[in-house]
Enzyme design. Sequence first.
Site, PDB file in Angstrom:
ATOM      1  CB  CYS A 123      -0.898  -0.026   1.234  1.00 42.31           C
ATOM      2  SG  CYS A 123      -1.952   1.419   1.335  1.00 42.31           S
ATOM      3  N   GLY A 124       0.766   2.057  -1.024  1.00 48.60           N
ATOM      4  CA  GLY A 124       1.635   3.232  -1.156  1.00 48.60           C
ATOM      5  C   GLY A 124       1.310   4.316  -0.152  1.00 48.60           C
ATOM      6  CG  HIS A 125      -2.707   5.419   1.687  1.00 48.37           C
ATOM      7  ND1 HIS A 125      -3.417   4.298   1.290  1.00 48.37           N
ATOM      8  CD2 HIS A 125      -3.022   5.599   3.002  1.00 48.37           C
ATOM      9  CE1 HIS A 125      -4.127   3.850   2.313  1.00 48.37           C
ATOM     10  NE2 HIS A 125      -3.923   4.617   3.354  1.00 48.37           N
ATOM     11  CG  HIS A 162      -7.197  -1.815  -5.866  1.00 51.50           C
ATOM     12  ND1 HIS A 162      -6.757  -3.044  -5.456  1.00 51.50           N
ATOM     13  CD2 HIS A 162      -7.058  -1.002  -4.797  1.00 51.50           C
ATOM     14  CE1 HIS A 162      -6.363  -2.974  -4.193  1.00 51.50           C
ATOM     15  NE2 HIS A 162      -6.536  -1.749  -3.768  1.00 51.50           N
ATOM     16  CG  ASP A 198      -6.623   5.506  -2.236  1.00 50.63           C
ATOM     17  OD1 ASP A 198      -6.620   6.296  -1.269  1.00 50.63           O
ATOM     18  OD2 ASP A 198      -5.648   4.825  -2.579  1.00 50.63           O
ATOM     19  CB  CYS A 245      -4.146   4.913  -5.325  1.00 50.10           C
ATOM     20  SG  CYS A 245      -4.098   3.133  -5.057  1.00 50.10           S
ATOM     21  N   GLY A 246      -0.793   5.022  -4.094  1.00 52.21           N
ATOM     22  CA  GLY A 246       0.604   4.793  -4.487  1.00 52.21           C
ATOM     23  C   GLY A 246       0.792   3.587  -5.384  1.00 52.21           C
ATOM     24  CB  THR A 247      -0.138   0.013  -5.138  1.00 52.68           C
ATOM     25  OG1 THR A 247      -1.450   0.214  -4.591  1.00 52.68           O
ATOM     26  CG2 THR A 247       0.823  -0.331  -4.015  1.00 52.68           C
TER      27      THR A 247
HETATM   28  O1  PYC Z   1      -1.889   3.951  -1.823  1.00 53.28           O
HETATM   29  O2  PYC Z   1      -1.364   1.998  -2.646  1.00 53.28           O
HETATM   30  C1  PYC Z   1      -2.150   2.768  -2.105  1.00 53.28           C
HETATM   31  C2  PYC Z   1      -3.490   2.273  -1.745  1.00 53.28           C
HETATM   32  C3  PYC Z   1      -4.023   1.041  -1.986  1.00 53.28           C
HETATM   33  C4  PYC Z   1      -5.312   1.049  -1.474  1.00 53.28           C
HETATM   34  C5  PYC Z   1      -5.526   2.273  -0.913  1.00 53.28           C
HETATM   35  N1  PYC Z   1      -4.403   3.015  -1.090  1.00 53.28           N
END
Ligand code: PYC
Length: 333
Positions: free
Chosen positions: A91-93, A225, A250, A254-256
Amino acid sequence: MRAARMFQAVDSHTEGMPTRVITGGVATIPGQTMAQRRDHFIANLDEVRQLLVNEPRGHPAMSGAILQPPCDPRADVGVLFIEVSGCLPMCGHGTIGVATVLVETGMVPVTEPVTTIRLDTPAGLVTAEVAVRDGAAESVTIRNVASYCDRLDATVDVPGFGRVVYDLSYGGNFYAITDLETLGVPFDRRAKGDVIAAGLAVMAAINETARPVHRVYDHIGGLSHVLFLAPDADERSTRHAMVIHPGWFDRSPCGTGTSARMAQLHARGLLPLNVEMVSESFIGSRFSGRLVESVDEGGFSAVIPSITGRAWITGTAQYLLDPSDPFPTGFTV
Ligand code: PYC
């Protein structure tokens, strides 16, 4: 006050999206790798996730990270990501939130202007470079796991919506990437119920007919997602609505998902290495990203994304479970 369980937490948000960082109350989870620990947690300890993210302690878009000793000797800290939807491999965030919390609470040795933290995640080693000034984490740049585009111009029949053309890409989780126009839904927060319904329908149709599985790590699979591009999205600026199972957006960019989008653009020949792309969430918050390296992963070519964003601590808490609580795993409505 009675407590059958007690958890220490530092709550934060990354560009609008919460990360409840659990700093105490969960013992070391059995497993030789963070991927094995994630499997063990899902099979045996999932009530901990439910208690911490479901109502009444959490909410339908709650997300968190349980800190663990690392399994990988190169890492400083192990992380297990928890969400209302389950346990994400990466999870990026959440990583940006964890790095901010580690620095601002002094849980890692802090150096200025940059503190480097290596995080052991179920998807692999992720490095966070935290820009620190006067003890404050001003921004975090993560070097994500190897990302790749799984399919381009795939089609799926989505009941109620017809045939949908999509790309599918991996950036720590799988993302179907498409737009709302062909589904007949406006890109508009006022239509959020329709956007979520469209995302869940696309997700279900792809999982039923062509469920993705990571080409090297078969413990990572399934689609939860869908990234809907805004009509003005292009290869340097991706505004989007990110629909996540079982039915939330999100709040962060969303980092990923941003990593997956950059891998998709790279596969289309539209995003070379070391060129910036800005990613914007449905609420208007932003990450910046770039692809920093081409790598070979298990005999396949992949790219390494780097994502920069900010997080803020919102509180500290102890979450309790009273033995007489009628909802020991919380609930969702
Ligand atoms: O930031 O990767 C992310 C992420 C995945 C689901 C919610 N945020």
